[in-house]
Design a protein around this motif. Sequence first.
Motif: not given
Length: 132
Positions: A25-28, A37-52
Amino acid sequence: MAIKWTEDLSTGIETIDEQHKELFKRVNDLMEACTKGKGKQEVEKVIGFLGDYVVMHFGEEEKIMKAESYPGYDGHKNQHEIFIKKFEEFKGKLEQTGPTVDLVVKMNGFLVDWLINHIKKTDRALGDYLKK
């Protein structure tokens, strides 16, 4: 390209399977954020969660392997370490360049390929061992 959970990915270990479904779900979510194109902030938020979440999930798997004296522990743990290193490389590039098309394509391809292959082979072998 979204990834879909299918029963052939099931390890038979409920907690691990539920965590795998959440990873999908998180990778999706990450792919959707990147492609829309939700922007760098949104992508960084998702990738931060995914990493944790990945670190927590790997820790759970490794705890189970140790508790059950799984003979494939070292190789399995090594795959986790390789994934974390590669994921951190992508995360660093993302922070430097933002979600460029090239980075998004490479990152998504890596995540999808690794998750599917790791689950189908390595995690299923763990599940088979634990069922015995």
